[in-house]
Structures are given as structure tokens and as C-alpha cells.
Design a protein around this motif. Structure first.
Motif, PDB file in Angstrom:
ATOM      1  N   LEU A   1      92.302  52.358  50.436  1.00  0.00           N
ATOM      2  CA  LEU A   1      91.031  52.564  49.726  1.00  0.00           C
ATOM      3  C   LEU A   1      90.370  51.220  49.408  1.00  0.00           C
ATOM      4  O   LEU A   1      89.143  51.077  49.521  1.00  0.00           O
ATOM      5  CB  LEU A   1      91.264  53.364  48.447  1.00  0.00           C
TER       6      LEU A   1
ATOM      7  N   VAL B   1      86.933  56.325  55.792  1.00  0.00           N
ATOM      8  CA  VAL B   1      87.211  57.452  54.901  1.00  0.00           C
ATOM      9  C   VAL B   1      88.715  57.677  54.867  1.00  0.00           C
ATOM     10  O   VAL B   1      89.336  57.968  55.898  1.00  0.00           O
ATOM     11  CB  VAL B   1      86.502  58.738  55.360  1.00  0.00           C
ATOM     12  N   VAL B   2      89.299  57.531  53.697  1.00  0.00           N
ATOM     13  CA  VAL B   2      90.734  57.735  53.499  1.00  0.00           C
ATOM     14  C   VAL B   2      90.949  59.110  52.879  1.00  0.00           C
ATOM     15  O   VAL B   2      90.353  59.431  51.850  1.00  0.00           O
ATOM     16  CB  VAL B   2      91.327  56.645  52.589  1.00  0.00           C
TER      17      VAL B   2
ATOM     18  N   VAL C   1      92.919  59.000  58.107  1.00  0.00           N
ATOM     19  CA  VAL C   1      92.002  57.869  57.919  1.00  0.00           C
ATOM     20  C   VAL C   1      91.028  57.925  59.090  1.00  0.00           C
ATOM     21  O   VAL C   1      91.450  57.970  60.247  1.00  0.00           O
ATOM     22  CB  VAL C   1      92.732  56.518  57.909  1.00  0.00           C
TER      23      VAL C   1
ATOM     24  N   SER D   1      87.423  56.083  60.633  1.00  0.00           N
ATOM     25  CA  SER D   1      86.602  54.883  60.441  1.00  0.00           C
ATOM     26  C   SER D   1      85.531  54.778  61.510  1.00  0.00           C
ATOM     27  O   SER D   1      85.663  55.303  62.615  1.00  0.00           O
ATOM     28  CB  SER D   1      87.483  53.635  60.490  1.00  0.00           C
TER      29      SER D   1
ATOM     30  N   ALA E   1      98.037  55.101  50.043  1.00  0.00           N
ATOM     31  CA  ALA E   1      96.588  55.260  50.148  1.00  0.00           C
ATOM     32  C   ALA E   1      95.826  54.188  49.366  1.00  0.00           C
ATOM     33  O   ALA E   1      94.702  53.821  49.756  1.00  0.00           O
ATOM     34  CB  ALA E   1      96.177  56.644  49.660  1.00  0.00           C
ATOM     35  N   ARG E   2      96.405  53.678  48.296  1.00  0.00           N
ATOM     36  CA  ARG E   2      95.681  52.727  47.435  1.00  0.00           C
ATOM     37  C   ARG E   2      95.190  51.499  48.195  1.00  0.00           C
ATOM     38  O   ARG E   2      94.009  51.143  48.112  1.00  0.00           O
ATOM     39  CB  ARG E   2      96.542  52.324  46.238  1.00  0.00           C
TER      40      ARG E   2
ATOM     41  N   ALA F   1      88.862  49.980  52.558  1.00  0.00           N
ATOM     42  CA  ALA F   1      87.599  50.666  52.846  1.00  0.00           C
ATOM     43  C   ALA F   1      86.443  50.013  52.091  1.00  0.00           C
ATOM     44  O   ALA F   1      85.347  49.838  52.645  1.00  0.00           O
ATOM     45  CB  ALA F   1      87.714  52.141  52.471  1.00  0.00           C
ATOM     46  N   GLU F   2      86.653  49.649  50.836  1.00  0.00           N
ATOM     47  CA  GLU F   2      85.613  48.969  50.057  1.00  0.00           C
ATOM     48  C   GLU F   2      85.282  47.610  50.660  1.00  0.00           C
ATOM     49  O   GLU F   2      84.113  47.210  50.723  1.00  0.00           O
ATOM     50  CB  GLU F   2      86.069  48.811  48.603  1.00  0.00           C
TER      51      GLU F   2
END
Length: 403
Positions: free
Chosen positions: A228, A254-255, A276, A278, A224-225, A231-232
């Protein structure tokens, strides 16, 4: 206000109570999706109301595999001639927070209840707008076809997808307008969507022998890291389309919206999963972004020797029609004629069923009385007079683009 908009208003305003009454009956039908229940009852009500308003109406059975209860496309039409304008809407709603939301409340000019904004209120405006255009003789060289579908809230493949798959959308149509809750804006574009379910396979072990297990939760956190961080990155890439004030301009990812796994608190989890979801701006290449996300998952999983699967649960392209397109110019002119102020174009922050028409080359717009910021919430509502004004816009738009 022009003489013709005065005429339309004089036809609609005495029917305000009728419009509110229809909305009340529609709200009382709990067409929650998921799970997709009560759809047939609502569809039959809509067919009956179309006929009452003088529209030709039919129920189109939705065939093929689906999980919905008794779903139909409700198709209405009025007018005659070479040109074709579509009004499009959906009659399913998101699940309510309270069963009282299925009882319409009227307070200080607001109509409160599930679906009032998204988008049973829009349906009422479309039906009365089409009826006004018919009764006032505004359809001089064409016809309006109203498509009302289920399944918008869970992907729209079963409902609006049925229209495209069964060639029920005519690519030569001059435009489509959907009554989504755009507030006072015209949405001429919408984001695309990719949704994933990322699953992990490990090995169970009692907490006392945890070293013998393979912990899928640890694998899930590791994978997930980078997502994320991705996503940013996407959130920092603004779209070139105008947005409604305050809306984020980057693509939204959105994760972990939903996640799960494991069998008990004292057992190493042998399974885990997360989602996930999007919403990508039209400028992005969805195929390339899907491959990027898959690569991030694959590379992170390899670092910890995780067994991972990636299921694509939704892949829907964006949609966009230039504001300067003649069909857009005409809609803006009608909005200004009714509201007395210039219309504003913006991109919807989510996805719209406009895409099914856009893919066939039909100019596609959303304009509806509700507001996105109250849709889906416990206090969903629509302004009573905006229902009438929006119906007037629809009637005048039909007159203009079908002339």
C-alpha cells in the motif's frame, strides 16, 4: 469542412440509421467476458455485416488453450496496393449490471447500452469508415485490414495475442487505429500492466484453540502494508505524457482488489490471498517494478515467518508513438478536418491492444467516439453523431496514409 470531408459526410449521414441498427444488433449479443460466452454468434454477425458493406471477410478460428466459448478473429479487408492500414477492435464486453443493458436505448441523441462506448460503437464506425473509403475511391495506393478480436477485457492474449503469435500483423503497416473510447482525444500512448495473486499457507485451528493455528489473514495484512505504501509512492510519480483533464498522472496500483480465504468465521484461516493490479506509466521499467513488488512481499513475509506464493497473472508492456510521427500528424489533421477544432494527444490511463502492434514497430493510436468515464458503467453510452463523425475520420485517415 473541406470538399472531400463533405463528400464523406454525404455518404455516411444517410446511413446513420443503418449504423444505429448495426450497433443495436451488436449490443443485443451478450459477449460478456468473463466468462467469454456468445462470442461465435457475434463474430458471425460481424462477418456478415462486413460482406454486406462490400468488405472481404473471413473468420479465423482461435486455436490453442483458452476458456472462451467459440472465439474467432473476424478479419475484413478492402483496397489494393503496397501500403497497409489496420483498424483494430474488440467485440467482447465487461459483464452487465442489468440484463436490460443488452437492449439498445436511444435518448436525446445518445445510444445507451452495454458496449456502446467500449467498443461496439467503435466497431460500427470502423466498418462504415472502411466502407466509405472503398465506395468513394479514397484507397488509391493501399488497403485497410480490420481486425476484430475477443478477450480484450481479460488480457487479450487469446485474441490480439493470436494475431501476433500467428504472424497476422504485418510490421510494415503504416499505422493501426483502434476504436477505444478516447472521447475527443487521440491516445498515442498507454500504460503497461502487472497483475499478481499473492497467496498464503497457514494452519487451521478452532477459535477455542486459536493459539495452535497459523493465521494467514494476519500474514496477509502484514504483507499488504508495504505494498500500500508502494502504491502511494508510484501514484506520486507523474508521467511526462499529456493526460486527459482530470486523469491521475502517476502509475496506479490497486492492492486487494479481490481477496479471500478461510473456511468459517470461528476457525483460524489456513489459506488467504489477495490481488495486486497495476498500470505503470511508460517511463517505468516493468521488470524492475515487478522485482520491487516481489522483494517487498518476500521481506514482509520473512518478518512474520509467513509461507507466501506470488503468481504473475498479467505482464503487459506499455505502448507509445510520438505525436509528431507522420502517422500521428495525419490522424490529427483528419480529426481537425472533421471536428473543426485542433486534435489533442493524450495517454490512455489504462492498457490498450495497440501494444501488440507497437511491439512490432507499427505506429499505434486509439481514437473512438465513446468516453472512458461511462464505459463499463450502468449508463454506458455513445453520442449518435459522434459515431458518424468518427467513421468520417477513419475514412479520411485511410485516404491520407494510403495515398
Amino acid at each position: 469542412m473541406s470538399a472531400r470531408s463533405d463528400r464523406v459526410a454525404q455518404w455516411l449521414e444517410p446511413r446513420t440509421e443503418e449504423m444505429v441498427g448495426l450497433l443495436s444488433r451488436l449490443v443485443a449479443e451478450p459477449t460478456e467476458n468473463p466468462p467469454g460466452t456468445g462470442l461465435g454468434r457475434c463474430a458471425r454477425l460481424l462477418e456478415e455485416e462486413m460482406r454486406r458493406l462490400g468488405l472481404e471477410a473471413e473468420l479465423i478460428d482461435i486455436t490453442g488453450p483458452h476458456r472462451l466459448e467459440d472465439p474467432y478473429v473476424v478479419r475484413g479487408s478492402t483496397g489494393d496496393g503496397a501500403k497497409l492500414l489496420y483498424f483494430h477492435g474488440h467485440y467482447d464486453v465487461v459483464p452487465a449490471q442489468d440484463r436490460e443493458q443488452f437492449r439498445l436505448r436511444r435518448e436525446n441523441g445518445e445510444l445507451i447500452g452495454r458496449g456502446t462506448a467500449d467498443m461496439k460503437g467503435g466497431i460500427v464506425s470502423m466498418l462504415y469508415g472502411a466502407a466509405a473509403a472503398k465506395e468513394l475511391g479514397l484507397l488509391t495506393n493501399g488497403r485497410v485490414v480490420v481486425h476484430l478480436v475477443p478477450d480484450e477485457e481479460t488480457g487479450s492474449v487469446v485474441g490480439a495475442g493470436h494475431l501476433r503469435d500467428h504472424h497476422l500483423i504485418d510490421p510494415s503497416a503504416v499505422a493501426v487505429v483502434t476504436g477505444e473510447p478516447s472521447g475527443t482525444s487521440i491516445w498515442n500512448a498507454a500504460r503497461g500492466a502487472i497483475s499478481l495473486r499473492v497467496g498464503f499457507e497457514g494452519r487451521e485451528a478452532h477459535v477455542g484453540q486459536a493459539a495452535f493455528g497459523v493465521n494467514t489473514f494476519a500474514h496477509m495484512v502484514h504483507v499488504a502494508r508495504p505494498l500500500l505504501a508502494y502504491a502511494e509512492e508510484m501514484a506520486a510519480k507523474p508521467t511526462g505524457y499529456p493526460m486527459d483533464p482530470g486523469d491521475p498522472t502517476g502509475s496506479m496500483v490497486v492492492v486487494g482488489g479481490i481477496c479471500g480465504g478461510g473456511s468459517n468465521f470461528n476457525v483460524v484461516p489456513a489459506d488467504a490471498w489477495f490481488t495486486v493490479d497495476s498500470r505503470f506509466n511508460p517511463e517505468e521499467d516493468l521488470h524492475a517494478e515487478l522485482e520491487r513488488m516481489r522483494a517487498l512481499i518476500r521481506d514482509a513475509a520473512a518478518e512474520v515467518d509467513a509461507k507466501v506464493t506470488v503468481e504473475v497473472t498479467q505482464f503487459q508492456p506499455p505502448a507509445g508513438t510520438p505525436a509528431e510521427h507522420p502517422a500521428g500528424v495525419a490522424l490529427a489533421r483528419c480529426v481537425e478536418e472533421v471536428r473543426g477544432e485542433p486534435a489533442r494527444f493524450a495517454m490512455c490511463g489504462g492498457i490498450l491492444e495497440n501494444r501488440w502492434y507497437d511491439q512490432l514497430g507499427v505506429p499505434a493510436f486509439a481514437y473512438g467516439a465513446g468516453r472512458l468515464d461511462v464505459s463499463h458503467g450502468p449508463h454506458e453510452r455513445v453520442d449518435e453523431q459522434e459515431l458518424v463523425r468518427t467513421a468520417a475520420v477513419y475514412a479520411l485517415y485511410a485516404a491520407d496514409v494510403l495515398a
